[in-house]
Write a protein that holds these residues in place. Structure first.
Motif, short mmCIF file in Angstrom:
data_model
loop_
_atom_site.label_atom_id
_atom_site.label_comp_id
_atom_site.label_asym_id
_atom_site.label_seq_id
_atom_site.Cartn_x
_atom_site.Cartn_y
_atom_site.Cartn_z
N GLY A 94 0.79 -1.23 0.00
CA GLY A 94 0.00 0.00 0.00
C GLY A 94 0.82 1.28 0.00
O GLY A 94 0.27 2.37 -0.04
N GLU A 95 2.14 1.16 0.02
CA GLU A 95 3.03 2.33 0.08
C GLU A 95 3.38 2.79 -1.33
O GLU A 95 3.70 1.96 -2.19
CB GLU A 95 4.29 1.94 0.85
N ALA A 96 3.35 4.07 -1.57
CA ALA A 96 3.77 4.61 -2.86
C ALA A 96 5.29 4.53 -2.95
O ALA A 96 5.98 4.73 -1.94
CB ALA A 96 3.31 6.06 -3.01
N PRO A 97 5.85 4.27 -4.13
CA PRO A 97 7.30 4.20 -4.26
C PRO A 97 8.04 5.43 -3.74
O PRO A 97 9.06 5.30 -3.08
CB PRO A 97 7.52 4.00 -5.77
N VAL A 98 7.52 6.62 -4.00
CA VAL A 98 8.21 7.83 -3.53
C VAL A 98 8.23 7.89 -2.00
O VAL A 98 9.21 8.33 -1.40
CB VAL A 98 7.62 9.11 -4.16
N VAL A 99 7.17 7.44 -1.36
CA VAL A 99 7.13 7.40 0.10
C VAL A 99 8.16 6.39 0.62
O VAL A 99 8.87 6.64 1.59
CB VAL A 99 5.70 7.07 0.60
N ALA A 100 8.26 5.25 -0.06
CA ALA A 100 9.26 4.24 0.31
C ALA A 100 10.67 4.81 0.17
O ALA A 100 11.55 4.53 1.00
CB ALA A 100 9.09 3.00 -0.54
N ALA A 101 10.91 5.60 -0.87
CA ALA A 101 12.23 6.19 -1.07
C ALA A 101 12.61 7.11 0.09
O ALA A 101 13.72 7.02 0.63
CB ALA A 101 12.28 6.96 -2.40
N TRP A 102 11.69 7.97 0.49
CA TRP A 102 11.96 8.86 1.63
C TRP A 102 12.17 8.05 2.91
O TRP A 102 13.08 8.34 3.70
CB TRP A 102 10.82 9.85 1.83
N ARG A 103 11.36 7.02 3.12
CA ARG A 103 11.48 6.20 4.33
C ARG A 103 12.83 5.47 4.37
O ARG A 103 13.54 5.51 5.37
CB ARG A 103 10.33 5.18 4.39
N GLU A 104 13.19 4.82 3.26
CA GLU A 104 14.46 4.09 3.20
C GLU A 104 15.65 5.03 3.36
O GLU A 104 16.62 4.70 4.03
CB GLU A 104 14.57 3.30 1.90
N LEU A 105 15.57 6.20 2.76
CA LEU A 105 16.64 7.19 2.88
C LEU A 105 16.88 7.54 4.34
O LEU A 105 18.01 7.53 4.82
CB LEU A 105 16.29 8.43 2.07
N GLU A 106 15.80 7.81 5.07
CA GLU A 106 15.95 8.17 6.48
C GLU A 106 16.42 6.98 7.32
O GLU A 106 17.31 7.11 8.15
CB GLU A 106 14.64 8.72 7.04
N GLU A 107 15.83 5.80 7.09
CA GLU A 107 16.21 4.62 7.88
C GLU A 107 17.68 4.26 7.70
O GLU A 107 18.34 3.88 8.67
CB GLU A 107 15.35 3.41 7.47
N THR A 134 20.25 6.19 6.20
CA THR A 134 21.27 7.25 6.20
C THR A 134 20.99 8.38 7.18
O THR A 134 21.85 9.23 7.38
CB THR A 134 21.42 7.87 4.81
N GLY A 135 19.78 8.43 7.73
CA GLY A 135 19.43 9.53 8.62
C GLY A 135 19.06 10.81 7.89
O GLY A 135 18.73 11.81 8.52
N LEU A 136 19.11 10.80 6.56
CA LEU A 136 18.81 12.02 5.79
C LEU A 136 17.31 12.19 5.60
O LEU A 136 16.59 11.21 5.38
CB LEU A 136 19.51 11.97 4.44
N THR A 137 16.86 13.45 5.68
CA THR A 137 15.44 13.78 5.54
C THR A 137 15.31 14.99 4.61
O THR A 137 16.30 15.47 4.06
CB THR A 137 14.82 14.14 6.91
N ALA A 138 14.09 15.51 4.52
CA ALA A 138 13.84 16.70 3.70
C ALA A 138 14.59 17.92 4.22
O ALA A 138 14.71 18.91 3.50
CB ALA A 138 12.34 16.98 3.64
N GLU A 139 15.11 17.88 5.42
CA GLU A 139 15.96 18.96 5.93
C GLU A 139 17.33 18.94 5.26
O GLU A 139 18.03 19.95 5.26
CB GLU A 139 16.16 18.82 7.44
N HIS A 140 17.72 17.78 4.70
CA HIS A 140 19.06 17.60 4.15
C HIS A 140 19.11 17.49 2.63
O HIS A 140 20.13 17.83 2.02
CB HIS A 140 19.69 16.33 4.73
N VAL A 141 18.03 16.98 2.03
CA VAL A 141 18.03 16.70 0.59
C VAL A 141 16.70 17.11 -0.04
O VAL A 141 15.69 17.27 0.66
CB VAL A 141 18.26 15.19 0.30
N ALA A 142 16.74 17.26 -1.36
CA ALA A 142 15.51 17.55 -2.13
C ALA A 142 15.40 16.50 -3.24
O ALA A 142 16.41 16.13 -3.86
CB ALA A 142 15.58 18.94 -2.74
N LEU A 143 14.19 16.03 -3.49
CA LEU A 143 13.93 15.09 -4.57
C LEU A 143 13.93 15.84 -5.89
O LEU A 143 13.22 16.84 -6.03
CB LEU A 143 12.58 14.39 -4.35
#
Length: 172
Positions: free
Chosen positions: A64-77, A79-88
């Motif tokens: 049920g997860e959208a691929p883009v949501v999975a990308a943000w989740r995996e990135l944070e899990e 590497t610790g990086l979030t929207a504060e650090h990177v832009a899609l």
């Protein structure tokens, strides 16, 4: 009734799999995350279980997860990086697929993985990932060709197709 089939490109050949087989033997859907710094180098992570093997952050897409949501989740899990650090910035036009080599199938129900790729850029040169210490032991900024050289062999065709081909992406 007839058996439906699907031809998949695997290992530069085509394998025909009946729909019945899809129940037990599938490709796990996931995402791969490319993080690029201002020098054009990408974030590479060294595997904890195979020292000297480098790859991009990646992971499965939850039901049920959208691929883009999975990308943000995996990135944070991972590497610790979030929207504060990177832009899609962009995503792959197509999904890439690879088959696990013999002896490397961790989950018997999966023949390999199929991925949608997402490209992020750092917002600051001060960005410093913090690898999870479970899947990854270390990280480095690498040139795209350098990473392709240092990734495990069965992933190389996908990495070459995506990291060395700017036409494989579209802006988001």
């Amino acid at each position: 009734t007839g058996v439906q089939t699907c031809a998949l490109p695997i290992s530069e050949t085509f394998v025909v799999i009946s729909t019945i087989d899809w129940v037990a033997a599938t490709f796990r859907a996931g995402v791969i995350v490319v993080v690029e710094n201002h020098e054009g180098r990408v974030l590479a992570c060294e595997r904890q279980d195979i020292r000297g093997a480098w790859q991009l952050p990646q992971g499965g897409i939850d039901e049920g997860e959208a691929p883009v949501v999975a990308a943000w989740r995996e990135l944070e899990e991972e590497t610790g990086l979030t929207a504060e650090h990177v832009a899609l910035r962009s995503m792959s036009d197509e999904w890439t697929i690879y088959e696990f080599p013999d002896g490397q199938r961790r989950l018997k129900r999966h023949l390999g993985q199929v991925h949608r790729w997402f490209h992020f850029v750092v917002l600051s040169d001060e960005v410093e990932p913090k690898v999870d210490g479970v899947e990854f032991a270390d990280w480095a900024w690498m040139g795209r060709s350098e990473l392709v050289t240092n990734v495990v062999e069965f992933r190389k065709p996908s990495y070459e197709a995506m990291l060395l081909n700017p036409e494989a992406w579209h802006d988001v």
